[in-house]
Write an enzyme that holds these catalytic residues in place. Structure first.
Site, PDB file in Angstrom:
ATOM      1  N   GLU A 184       0.870  -1.338   0.202  1.00 47.04           N
ATOM      2  CA  GLU A 184      -0.092   0.034   0.045  1.00 47.04           C
ATOM      3  C   GLU A 184       0.640   1.118   0.098  1.00 47.04           C
ATOM      4  O   GLU A 184       1.960   1.364   0.895  1.00 47.04           O
ATOM      5  CB  GLU A 184      -0.953   0.025   1.086  1.00 47.04           C
ATOM      6  N   TYR A 235      -7.157   6.900  -0.472  1.00 42.22           N
ATOM      7  CA  TYR A 235      -7.720   7.749  -0.689  1.00 42.22           C
ATOM      8  C   TYR A 235      -7.896   8.704   0.320  1.00 42.22           C
ATOM      9  O   TYR A 235      -8.161   8.310   1.374  1.00 42.22           O
ATOM     10  CB  TYR A 235      -8.981   7.125  -0.897  1.00 42.22           C
ATOM     11  N   ALA A 291      -9.205  11.419   3.118  1.00 39.11           N
ATOM     12  CA  ALA A 291     -10.458  11.361   3.932  1.00 39.11           C
ATOM     13  C   ALA A 291     -11.403  12.168   3.174  1.00 39.11           C
ATOM     14  O   ALA A 291     -11.196  13.331   2.892  1.00 39.11           O
ATOM     15  CB  ALA A 291     -10.137  11.789   5.344  1.00 39.11           C
ATOM     16  N   HIS A 332      -8.010   2.869  -3.923  1.00 35.99           N
ATOM     17  CA  HIS A 332      -9.183   2.811  -2.571  1.00 35.99           C
ATOM     18  C   HIS A 332     -10.015   4.048  -2.917  1.00 35.99           C
ATOM     19  O   HIS A 332      -9.808   4.846  -3.758  1.00 35.99           O
ATOM     20  CB  HIS A 332      -8.184   3.272  -1.278  1.00 35.99           C
ATOM     21  N   ARG A 350     -16.064   2.698   3.419  1.00 35.03           N
ATOM     22  CA  ARG A 350     -16.945   3.734   3.594  1.00 35.03           C
ATOM     23  C   ARG A 350     -16.063   5.065   3.952  1.00 35.03           C
ATOM     24  O   ARG A 350     -16.443   5.974   3.708  1.00 35.03           O
ATOM     25  CB  ARG A 350     -17.565   3.565   5.216  1.00 35.03           C
ATOM     26  N   GLY A 351     -14.864   4.945   4.839  1.00 34.59           N
ATOM     27  CA  GLY A 351     -14.046   6.046   5.238  1.00 34.59           C
ATOM     28  C   GLY A 351     -14.726   6.498   6.604  1.00 34.59           C
ATOM     29  O   GLY A 351     -15.560   5.936   6.984  1.00 34.59           O
ATOM     30  N   TYR A 390     -11.698  -6.646   9.833  1.00 35.81           N
ATOM     31  CA  TYR A 390     -10.997  -6.138  10.937  1.00 35.81           C
ATOM     32  C   TYR A 390     -10.895  -7.255  12.207  1.00 35.81           C
ATOM     33  O   TYR A 390     -11.846  -7.568  12.736  1.00 35.81           O
ATOM     34  CB  TYR A 390     -11.617  -4.862  11.781  1.00 35.81           C
ATOM     35  N   HIS A 424     -14.004  -3.933  13.952  1.00 37.86           N
ATOM     36  CA  HIS A 424     -14.026  -2.263  13.732  1.00 37.86           C
ATOM     37  C   HIS A 424     -14.562  -1.826  14.963  1.00 37.86           C
ATOM     38  O   HIS A 424     -15.260  -2.196  15.662  1.00 37.86           O
ATOM     39  CB  HIS A 424     -14.907  -2.275  12.355  1.00 37.86           C
ATOM     40  N   LYS A 462     -20.604  -7.896   2.649  1.00 37.81           N
ATOM     41  CA  LYS A 462     -19.880  -7.336   1.850  1.00 37.81           C
ATOM     42  C   LYS A 462     -19.429  -8.230   0.676  1.00 37.81           C
ATOM     43  O   LYS A 462     -19.507  -8.033  -0.651  1.00 37.81           O
ATOM     44  CB  LYS A 462     -18.493  -6.908   2.357  1.00 37.81           C
TER      45      LYS A 462
END
Ligand code: FAD
Length: 278
Positions: free
Chosen positions: A10, A42, A44, A70, A100-101, A140, A144, A160
């Site tokens: 990444e 990406y 925020a 992303h 989602r962010g 996660y 999360h 998802k």
């Protein structure tokens, strides 16, 4: 590294436009390590989406390495997402990490309550209508931070997958036991999409504070001892942090991990030290 382990990296876009060339140098070095893909974060709220597309395009078209862009949806509209998808298509980038962010600091309560996308599941459903994208999503191992329970989080992970996510990348973790427990529960839940384990080598004492506040990941005693020991010795800290990540990856490989996704912090030396050692 085992030939069967799917390795990926990444990177993040530059803060200033003038710094694009340094990120190009980073991805050029990373490409030499033959990753399966390189993903580009990406900003925020989507403020920097053009930078993500530009770097993903460079990776895909100049370096011939599959790029994953992303994409977050919390601050986006459906028309904004459609436009972004067109831009990615025009650049030949077909892999999207659908997220989602987090709520941007400057988003008012009214904007937040009226947002067009509530969860990443909404974005995944929308992307499926937009064309032939290969969709990935986040998961996660330690849950999360907003999820009511691990079980509830896993239920949404399964959603998802059911909506079209074909791969998952985990939040960073430092204790493999969380990953093994999570993988077993995901398996029982019917999650069959491959899971890439997100590994962030901690190479400076400062980095650990930022990483934990962003990810909420637990720090095992062994790692906190390393940080305490080498906090004032940057070179030793760098080496010890890489060694810790190498140990983590070796153990994951011994336990049949599908893929390892290295959060490179735009430092190719970190990735190449790890790949050399493994
Ligand atoms: P979601 O999948 O929407 O999950 C958020 C919460 O809602 C979870 O608790 C989940 O259990 C729950 N949930 C999910 N779907 C539903 C549903 N349908 N109904 C009810 N509850 C639901 N952030 C950035 O800004 N830019 C990046 O580039 C970026 N890259 C990342 C890469 C990875 C691999 C990871 C793990 C995270 C990344 N993040 C990034 C951070 C991410 O945006 C945050 O973790 C964010 O808080 C959640 O995003 P998500 O896509 O997991 O959200």
């Amino acid at each position: 590294m085992k030939e069967t382990t799917h390795l990926s990296f990444e990177v993040f876009p530059p803060k200033k436009d003038s710094d694009f060339s340094s990120v190009y140098e980073v991805v050029t070095e990373l490409a030499k390590l033959s990753p399966e893909y390189i993903s580009v974060t990406y900003g925020a709220g989507g403020s920097q989406s053009k930078k993500t597309t530009q770097i993903a395009s460079y990776i895909q078209n100049e370096l011939n390495v599959p790029a994953v862009a992303h994409m977050t949806c919390v601050g986006s509209t459906k028309s904004g997402i459609a436009k972004l998808c067109e831009e990615l298509k025009a650049e030949g980038v077909s892999n999207i990490l659908a997220l989602r962010g987090d709520r941007p600091k400057d988003m008012t309560d009214e904007q937040y309550n009226l947002r067009e996308f509530t969860y990443s599941t909404d974005l995944i459903a929308e992307l499926k209508k937009m064309g032939d994208f290969h969709i990935m999503a986040a998961c996660y191992p330690e849950k999360h931070f907003e999820a009511f329970s691990k079980e509830a989080d896993l239920k949404h992970m399964k959603e998802k997958q059911d909506l079209g996510a074909e791969h998952f990348i985990t939040q960073l973790f430092f204790d493999n036991d969380f990953f093994y427990d999570f993988r077993e529960r995901a398996d029982k839940k019917g999650i069959t999409a491959p899971i890439h384990a997100g590994i962030m080598p901690i190479t400076s004492a400062k980095q650990i504070g930022t990483s934990i506040s962003l990810s909420g990941s637990s720090v095992p005693k062994m790692l906190s001892d390393i940080i305490a020991k080498y906090a004032d010795k940057p070179e030793d800290m760098f080496k010890a942090g890489i060694d810790y990540a190498i140990r983590q990856i070796r153990d994951l490989e011994d336990n049949g991990v599908y893929g390892v996704h290295i959060y490179t912090m735009n430092k190719p030396a970190i990735a190449s030290e790890i790949v050399k050692a493994i």
